[in-house]
Structure formats: structure tokens, C-alpha cells
Design a protein around this motif. Structure first.
Motif, PDB file in Angstrom:
ATOM      1  N   UNK A 392       0.814  -1.218   0.000  1.00 61.02           N
ATOM      2  CA  UNK A 392       0.000   0.000   0.000  1.00 61.02           C
ATOM      3  C   UNK A 392       0.848   1.267   0.000  1.00 61.02           C
ATOM      4  N   UNK A 393       2.113   1.174   0.424  1.00 57.94           N
ATOM      5  CA  UNK A 393       2.975   2.361   0.510  1.00 57.94           C
ATOM      6  C   UNK A 393       4.046   2.372  -0.582  1.00 57.94           C
ATOM      7  N   UNK A 394       3.932   1.448  -1.541  1.00 57.17           N
ATOM      8  CA  UNK A 394       4.986   1.302  -2.540  1.00 57.17           C
ATOM      9  C   UNK A 394       5.114   2.533  -3.440  1.00 57.17           C
ATOM     10  N   UNK A 395       3.993   3.151  -3.804  1.00 60.51           N
ATOM     11  CA  UNK A 395       4.064   4.324  -4.679  1.00 60.51           C
ATOM     12  C   UNK A 395       4.776   5.477  -3.980  1.00 60.51           C
ATOM     13  N   UNK A 396       4.495   5.663  -2.696  1.00 61.56           N
ATOM     14  CA  UNK A 396       5.183   6.707  -1.942  1.00 61.56           C
ATOM     15  C   UNK A 396       6.674   6.392  -1.826  1.00 61.56           C
TER      16      UNK A 396
END
Length: 483
Positions: A392-396
């Protein structure tokens, strides 16, 4: 969406996706270096001073610095595949406009458009790879992405020199058109849709703080050692940029939904990858400036001979691609990162010891080996950084990582330029000589070696979930020795 560590991913996809993304990133890396060689010819054709035309390079770097932090939010809002596809088209459009420019203003505007495309293309391309690759295959996939970063700076100067010598300067931009169009088709054909995720409103305040700070820092680094602006003005830019970044850190602390999620730095593997990686990449940024200049200004090589000599480092990177998964599986990330940082420093010291009498074959062999180990370090850094980041935090995570990488490379180029000018001033010289490069390479080697201090903070088993490396359990002590 299937989890990234699913074993059901087809083997063909594991190979095809990294190759497609690597091709797009190669286009961006090549373009960012090729223009420097052609600046005098472009300036002559547009009847402008080459110093004024350097705005075309600065505009591109500023566009990257300002828009890369937006990439994660945009990918989450509109979907990574869609953003990646249209980023390729935007970069290609910017390239076409550059080639059609008839004024400095037109060229600068076109370079800003290119930079916007590149700012989305690089981090979002990496995000596509992370979401489409099982973690067990991540080392092999990431090894492909190190090659564009190494090939671009090596191929850019000689290719730019060849084009402006035998064709119009406009072709240094037009060569991107077929690559971009084919890349757009390949992404459409071979990469599955990645739907967007629920996102909050854009953090305009945080983006303004961060983007302004990054723009000032990159501008300051670009001016270091060039004697274009007063030293006081450059120092003011750097201090203001640092102050704005500090203000962003204070603003983002404990706040949700910020433009860059600094909470990711609480993940040990990500924190070390960004921190130690920034120091290591700064050394690489300095090397890409120092080596071609030393061969041409220090040893009298032609641009073509210089490019042919440094190109062998790309061959080393290609060899590494085939061996990286086995090497990482055998040794694990921590010893490789520490050892490669120190070994890279040794190679940089060796580069500084080259002289006019050094056989060209020896220089090429040295750079070949350096290219291998440097590429292995990049593969380890790029893979380890995402080993423990939740999906869920990969794009950030890609936004934070790409922002740090861009800042590190700009810092490295500025440091390399400043080292040369400092050496020249200390010996009261009027032109660069081989001794100036010797001192500069020694300083850059010390900077590179210092990255090992950060890597020592890694746990012994850091990243084992993606490397496949596991410590061999100690054999039990024989009973007679225990008694």
C-alpha cells in the motif's frame, strides 16, 4: 490485485516487464546527458551564448526535482500503468518540441515538458516493476534497471558528439521519437492494468515547500564551480533550499497524506538504502563528470576516444546483470553493500592515479571491473530499499527514493566541479591538468567509502526475503566438547 510475491507470475512477464521499463528509462538517462555535448552547436544555430543555453539543462533538472514528488500521488490516483504510458508520450512530445525549437525560450519550455514526462516516467516505471514482479525475482528484475542509469551517461557524450558532427543537432532529440512510440505500444500490449488506489486531496502546501526547496538545491548544485553566479548567490540558494526542506520535514512530521511520506524512513532497510545510497550516488555523479573531462582535458583524448574508453563500464554492467541474483543470494545485502562501497572507493583512487602514459588497455580493464561492481551496488540498493515496504505504501516509496536519487546525482556533479575549481585555485593554475583530477578523485573516493558507514547499520539478515540468502545455522558443538 495479486500480491507482489506471488509465485504464479509467468516467467515471460518477469523478463518482459523489466526490459520494457528499462528501455523507457534508458531513453530518459541518455537524453539527460546527450545534450551537454551538443550545447555549443545548438547555441551557434540559435545565435545564443552557450552559457545562456545551459538554461536548457537546468530547466530539465528543475522540472524533475519539482515534479518527481508528485509521481506517487498521481500513480495512486490514476493508476500506475496509465501514468507510465502517458509519461512516455509526454517525454516524447517534449523531445519533438526540443528538436523543433528555434529560440532559447522555446527550447527551455520544451525541456520543462520533457522533465515533467521524465519525472513521472522514472519513479512510476519502477513502481510498475515492483507491483508486477514477485519478490523472489526482484533482484533479477532490478538488475535490468541499473543498466539504463549506467549506459546513459556513458553513451550520451559520444553519441551527442557523433550526431552534431555528422547531422543536425536536432537529431539528438528526434532519436527519442521512435523509442518513445515503441515504448508506448509495448506498455499497452504487454503490461496489465494497475488500477488506482483511494487517495486523499493533493498536499499543495507540502508540495510547495518541498518543490521549492529541491529546486533551489538542484540549482545551487548545478552552479557549483561554474563561476556563472557569484559564490554568495550560490551559497544563498543552497541555504534557502536546505531551510525549505527542513521546514517540510517539520511540517510533515506526524501528519498523514503528505506529498512525501517521510514515515517510510522508519523502515530500516528503506532508510539505509536512501541514506547510504544518497552518499554512494553522489560519488557516482561526480565520477560521470570527472572521468570524461580527465580523459579529454587532462590526457588529450578526443570526445570519440573518451567515449569509446568509458563505454567498457557498460559492458561490466551487462555482465553483472547475469550474475547479480546468484551473487546476492550467496552473500546477502549487508556484506555486498559494505564491500562494494569500499571497493568502489579503491577503483576511484585508481582512476585518479591514471596518467598520460597509462596504457589505454589498462584504463579500459579498470573501468570494466568498476562498471561491474558499481552496477552490483546499484542493484542491491534498488532492491533492498523496497524489500520491506508494504504494498500500500509502494508508490510513496518510489517517490521518496527517486527524489533522493535525483538530489544525490545533482550534488555529485556539483561537488566534482567544485573540487576541480578548488584544486585549480590552490595551485594558482589557469587551466585544468591531470593533478587536479587526481585530487578530485581522491576526495570522491573518500565520500564513496563513507557510504559503508551507513550500510553497517543493516541487520545481518536484511533483505533475505528478496535475496534468498539465509545464514547457515551453526553446527551443534560435539557432546564431548560440551562436557
Amino acid at each position: 490485485m495479486p500480491p507482489t510475491d506471488s509465485a504464479a507470475a509467468p516467467r515471460s512477464g518477469i523478463r518482459v516487464v523489466p526490459l520494457i521499463i528499462a528501455s523507457a528509462l534508458f531513453m530518459e538517462n541518455l537524453d539527460s546527458t546527450i545534450i551537454a555535448t551538443a550545447l555549443p552547436q545548438i547555441a551557434g544555430a540559435l545565435h545564443e551564448d552557450p552559457l545562456h543555453l545551459s538554461l536548457a539543462i537546468t530547466a530539465y533538472l528543475l522540472s524533475l526535482a519539482v515534479f518527481i514528488p508528485l509521481s506517487g500521488w498521481i500513480a495512486d490516483r490514476y493508476g500506475a500503468k496509465r501514468v507510465f504510458r502517458y509519461a512516455i508520450l509526454l517525454f516524447t512530445l517534449g523531445s519533438a518540441l526540443c528538436g523543433l525549437s528555434h529560440s532559447v525560450a522555446g527550447l527551455v519550455i520544451a525541456r520543462v515538458i520533457q522533465g515533467l514526462g521524465g519525472a513521472m516516467m522514472v519513479p512510476v516505471g519502477r513502481l510498475v516493476l515492483l507491483r508486477k514482479t514477485p519478490k523472489s525475482e526482484l533482484v533479477a528484475a532490478m538488475s535490468w534497471l541499473t543498466i539504463p542509469a549506467l549506459l546513459g551517461p556513458v553513451l550520451g557524450p559520444p553519441l551527442g558528439g557523433f550526431i552534431v558532427t555528422y547531422a543536425s543537432w536536432r537529431w539528438i532529440f528526434f532519436v527519442n521519437l521512435p523509442i518513445g512510440l515503441v515504448g508506448f505500444w509495448l506498455v499497452t500490449r504487454y503490461i496489465d492494468d494497475i488500477p488506482g488506489a483511494a487517495t486523499g486531496p493533493l498536499d499543495w502546501r507540502g508540495w510547495l515547500l518541498l518543490g521549492s526547496g529541491l529546486a533551489l538545491l538542484v540549482s545551487g548544485f548545478e552552479q557549483l564551480g561554474k563561476q556563472v553566479l557569484d559564490n554568495g548567490a550560490v551559497a544563498a540558494m543552497l541555504l534557502a533550499g536546505a531551510a525549505l526542506l527542513a521546514a517540510y520535514v517539520a511540517y510533515a512530521r506526524g501528519r498523514r497524506g503528505t506529498i512525501l511520506d517521510l514515515g517510510l524512513l522508519k523502515i530500516p532497510t528503506f532508510r539505509v538504502s536512501v541514506g547510504g545510497g544518497t552518499v554512494y550516488r553522489a560519488g557516482i555523479g561526480a565520477y560521470t563528470l570527472l572521468m570524461p573531462l580527465m580523459l579529454q582535458l587532462g590526457f588529450g583524448f578526443s570526445a570519440a576516444a573518451s567515449g569509446a574508453t568509458t563505454f567498457v563500464s557498460a559492458v561490466g554492467a551487462l555482465v553483472m546483470k547475469a550474475t547479480a541474483p546468484r551473487v546476492v543470494r550467496r552473500f546477502g545485502f549487508r556484506p555486498l553493500l559494505i564491500g562494494n562501497a569500499l571497493l568502489s572507493a579503491v577503483f576511484l583512487v585508481g582512476c585518479g592515479l591514471f596518467g598520460e602514459a597509462t596504457p589505454r588497455g589498462l584504463i579500459m580493464a579498470w573501468l570494466l571491473a568498476y562498471g561491474f561492481f558499481r552496477s552490483l551496488e546499484f542493484t542491491c540498493l534498488n532492491t533492498l530499499g523496497f524489500a520491506d515496504v508494504p504494498e500500500a505504501r509502494m508508490s510513496q516509496a518510489t517517490s521518496v527514493s527517486s527524489t533522493a536519487q535525483q538530489l544525490a546525482l545533482s550534488l555529485g556533479v556539483g561537488v566534482g566541479s567544485q573540487l576541480l575549481n578548488s584544486s585549480l585555485a590552490l595551485r594558482a593554475g589557469t587551466a585544468l591538468e591531470a593533478i587536479d583530477f587526481r585530487y578530485a578523485f581522491l576526495a570522491v573516493a573518500l565520500l564513496t567509502a563513507s557510504a559503508a558507514l551507513g550500510f553497517r547499520r543493516l541487520a545481518a539478515d536484511a533483505g533475505n526475503n528478496v535475496s534468498g540468502h539465509a545464514r547457515v545455522a551453526a553446527e551443534p558443538e560435539p557432546a564431548e566438547q560440551r562436557n
